[in-house]
Motif scaffolding. Structure first.
Motif, short mmCIF file in Angstrom:
data_model
loop_
_atom_site.label_atom_id
_atom_site.label_comp_id
_atom_site.label_asym_id
_atom_site.label_seq_id
_atom_site.Cartn_x
_atom_site.Cartn_y
_atom_site.Cartn_z
N GLY A 37 -9.81 0.15 -4.94
CA GLY A 37 -9.58 1.58 -4.84
C GLY A 37 -8.24 1.97 -4.26
O GLY A 37 -7.78 3.09 -4.48
N SER A 38 -7.59 1.07 -3.52
CA SER A 38 -6.28 1.39 -2.94
C SER A 38 -5.19 1.34 -4.00
O SER A 38 -5.28 0.57 -4.95
CB SER A 38 -5.95 0.42 -1.80
OG SER A 38 -6.84 0.57 -0.73
N ASN A 39 -4.16 2.13 -3.80
CA ASN A 39 -3.02 2.18 -4.72
C ASN A 39 -1.89 1.34 -4.13
O ASN A 39 -1.52 1.51 -2.97
CB ASN A 39 -2.57 3.63 -4.92
CG ASN A 39 -1.79 3.80 -6.20
OD1 ASN A 39 -2.17 3.30 -7.25
ND2 ASN A 39 -0.70 4.53 -6.13
N ASN A 78 0.84 -1.19 0.00
CA ASN A 78 0.00 0.00 0.00
C ASN A 78 0.88 1.25 0.00
O ASN A 78 1.76 1.40 0.86
CB ASN A 78 -0.91 -0.01 1.23
CG ASN A 78 -1.97 1.07 1.19
OD1 ASN A 78 -1.66 2.25 1.18
ND2 ASN A 78 -3.22 0.65 1.15
N THR A 79 0.67 2.13 -0.98
CA THR A 79 1.56 3.28 -1.13
C THR A 79 1.41 4.30 -0.01
O THR A 79 2.28 5.15 0.18
CB THR A 79 1.33 3.98 -2.49
OG1 THR A 79 -0.05 4.35 -2.60
CG2 THR A 79 1.70 3.06 -3.64
N GLU A 80 0.32 4.23 0.74
CA GLU A 80 0.12 5.16 1.85
C GLU A 80 0.57 4.56 3.18
O GLU A 80 1.34 5.17 3.91
CB GLU A 80 -1.35 5.56 1.93
CG GLU A 80 -1.82 6.41 0.74
CD GLU A 80 -3.26 6.87 0.90
OE1 GLU A 80 -3.87 6.60 1.95
OE2 GLU A 80 -3.77 7.50 -0.04
N THR A 81 0.09 3.34 3.47
CA THR A 81 0.40 2.74 4.78
C THR A 81 1.69 1.94 4.76
O THR A 81 2.22 1.61 5.83
CB THR A 81 -0.74 1.81 5.21
OG1 THR A 81 -0.80 0.67 4.30
CG2 THR A 81 -2.08 2.53 5.19
N LYS A 82 2.17 1.57 3.55
CA LYS A 82 3.37 0.73 3.36
C LYS A 82 3.17 -0.70 3.82
O LYS A 82 4.14 -1.49 3.88
CB LYS A 82 4.60 1.34 4.07
CG LYS A 82 4.91 2.77 3.64
CD LYS A 82 5.10 2.88 2.14
CE LYS A 82 5.36 4.31 1.70
NZ LYS A 82 5.46 4.43 0.23
N SER A 109 -1.43 2.47 -12.36
CA SER A 109 -1.64 3.85 -11.91
C SER A 109 -0.38 4.70 -12.03
O SER A 109 -0.47 5.93 -11.98
CB SER A 109 -2.14 3.87 -10.47
OG SER A 109 -1.25 3.18 -9.61
N GLY A 110 0.78 4.07 -12.19
CA GLY A 110 1.99 4.87 -12.34
C GLY A 110 3.25 4.09 -12.00
O GLY A 110 3.27 2.86 -12.02
N THR A 140 3.03 0.96 -9.97
CA THR A 140 1.93 0.98 -9.03
C THR A 140 0.64 0.64 -9.77
O THR A 140 0.46 0.99 -10.94
CB THR A 140 1.77 2.35 -8.35
OG1 THR A 140 1.57 3.37 -9.34
CG2 THR A 140 3.00 2.69 -7.53
N ILE A 141 -0.24 -0.08 -9.08
CA ILE A 141 -1.51 -0.50 -9.68
C ILE A 141 -2.65 -0.20 -8.71
O ILE A 141 -2.44 -0.03 -7.51
CB ILE A 141 -1.49 -1.99 -10.08
CG1 ILE A 141 -1.23 -2.90 -8.85
CG2 ILE A 141 -0.42 -2.26 -11.13
CD1 ILE A 141 -2.45 -3.52 -8.29
N ARG A 142 -3.86 -0.18 -9.27
CA ARG A 142 -5.04 0.04 -8.46
C ARG A 142 -6.06 -1.04 -8.79
O ARG A 142 -6.26 -1.37 -9.97
CB ARG A 142 -5.63 1.42 -8.75
CG ARG A 142 -6.63 1.92 -7.70
CD ARG A 142 -7.23 3.26 -8.11
NE ARG A 142 -6.22 4.26 -8.40
CZ ARG A 142 -5.63 5.01 -7.50
NH1 ARG A 142 -5.93 4.87 -6.22
NH2 ARG A 142 -4.72 5.91 -7.85
#
Length: 480
Positions: A325-327, A310-314, A360-361, A346-348
């Motif tokens: 919906g999570s990246n 998870n790109t936010e929580t790692k 996603s990037g 990165t994927i979603r």
């Protein structure tokens, strides 16, 4: 449907049940793949180091084996490049997919085993074709030639090693194609593997302009260049005058969104179909299975075990614990000896029944100079919408931050090579800015009343600028 396509559909129909199985049972298949990979590699140097023979399940695996990026993993790959065997994978590795470099080197070398080719790339390719023919009963795909735009092949002698073959992944796949696949493709391998990209494109144009092409696969930018070259030498208005039976463009590597309108101009047919794939140097991961939706079906039975950071929580999880919906940054373990390898994409997730994704990037390709968290997915979509509104198709673009200095505020500077520039650049910048704000709340917040960020600055580049730069860097062609 023609005779050859009917025969191909009959042959490929056996895969339909397999595709249906990995749609319905992805978690069980992923567990089996991890178990198989660990069992197969337990006597390799890497397997001994991390006690693969003692790892029973995903929890054991995730606690024992580290997540790595290319720079961290390169010392192991270097051993394989030098000819050492049984390092990461018990099968002898002779092929390496060469892709764009890292901060430490010009190129990355990704090992590609024969098992990965057969049970990964080619198996996924067959499944892609079976899905396509299932979706289109009127197809005549195999009653003509398949035009594949690939890169170049090189032979490297490294140290005392035997000959090791390197090239971008398209070249590796073309060189190792099964005999039946070679019957349908064009041009010949000696032309497809020409190292000088510009001359190769011209030769491909001359050859294929006289053939019955039903489908093309490649990167959008180079496909556009090829089509324009063919239109030039044949003096045709659109490519359907040359290839009246063209029905499919298979694309990947970069977002197709910004190029859709241009392709519709070059190929003015309501019967033309576009199929997105996620086929990287490290593996063939997904394919668009529903022509009405952009998301891609994840291949879960093709020799690759997936994890997601998870790109936010790692937090790193397996497939069973992802959220729609999570990246996520994609992490893979493969039948070429990549172990918990962070590939940089990165994927979603858009569905978990079945598992469907969009790219996603890139983990390193984003702008976050001011807390705006602008990812490639946002930039591509905003460019698509702005260019469509202003009827200004483009060939390529790049963007970067202009930092705050003195009394000057920060902003993003966009360098765009238009095929047809907008009539009013100021209005175009406003449209691009508006779309970015609609897509990204962090960007919108930083743009509020120009307090932190000013409206993007657009610079128009001369035609051929990107290609000249790539040529100067010896990166012209392939997936660059």
């Amino acid at each position: 449907m023609g005779m050859l396509t009917s025969g191909a559909k009959l042959y490929l129909s056996s895969r339909n049940r397999k595709v249906d199985n990995f749609r319905k049972n992805p978690i069980d298949l992923q567990k089996k793949i991890l178990k198989k990979l660990l069992l197969f590699s337990k006597k390799t140097s890497y397997g001994i180091r991390y006690s693969f023979n003692n790892l029973i399940n995903y929890k054991d695996f995730s606690e024992a084996v580290p997540v790595v990026n290319y720079e961290e993993f390169y010392p192991e790959i270097k051993k394989v490049l030098s000819g050492e065997e049984n390092v990461l994978w018990p099968e002898k590795i002779k092929w390496f997919a060469k892709s764009s470099g890292t901060t430490n080197d010009k190129s990355k070398f990704i090992p590609v085993s024969q098992m990965a080719l057969n049970q990964g790339h080619y198996k996924a390719g067959i499944d892609m074709l079976s899905i396509y023919l299932s979706n289109y009963n009127s197809s005549n795909l195999f009653d003509g030639k398949s035009l594949a735009l690939g890169g170049s092949k090189q032979i490297n002698l490294i140290g005392n090693a035997e000959r090791l073959f390197t090239g971008d992944i398209s070249a590796v796949l073309l060189k190792n194609l099964p005999f039946w696949a070679r019957l349908f493709r064009t041009p010949s391998l000696d032309v497809a593997m020409m190292p000088e990209w510009e001359n190769k494109l011209k030769k491909i144009a001359l050859i294929t302009s006289k053939q019955n092409i039903t489908n093309i696969s490649g990167v959008p930018t180079w496909t556009i260049v090829l089509i324009k070259e063919i239109l030039k030498i044949t003096k045709s208005q659109n490519i359907l005058e040359v290839w009246p039976n063209l029905e499919l463009f298979i694309h990947g590597a970069v977002s197709f969104k910004p190029y859709k309108d241009l392709f519709k101009e070059l190929i003015p047919s309501n019967k033309m179909r576009y199929l997105e794939t996620y086929n990287a140097s490290e593996g063939f991961f997904a394919v668009q299975d529903n022509p009405k939706k952009e998301e891609m079906l994840l291949f879960t039975d093709h020799g690759i075990f997936y994890e997601f950071e998870n790109t936010e929580t790692k937090e790193v999880v397996d497939l069973s614990n992802v959220n729609v919906g999570s990246n996520y940054a994609l992490i893979i373990t493969t039948n070429s000896g990549l172990w918990r390898y962070r590939i940089g994409d990165t994927i979603r997730f858009y569905s978990v029944n079945p598992y469907k994704i969009k790219i996603s990037g890139r983990t390193k390709h984003f702008i976050n100079a001011f807390g705006e968290e602008l990812i490639i997915e946002n930039a591509d979509t905003a460019m698509e919408l702005a260019c469509k509104k202003h009827k200004a198709p483009f060939y390529n673009y790049t963007a970067g931050p202009v930092y705050i200095s003195g009394n000057k505020k920060g902003r993003h500077e966009w360098f765009i090579e238009f095929l047809s520039p907008p009539k009013n650049l100021k209005d175009f910048a406003y449209s691009l800015d508006t779309e970015l704000k609609n897509l990204n709340s962090d960007y919108e917040a930083k743009r509020y009343k120009d307090l932190a960020l000013e409206i993007p600055l657009i610079k128009i580049l001369h035609s051929g600028t990107f290609d000249k730069w790539l040529k100067k860097k010896n990166m012209l062609g392939g997936q660059n």
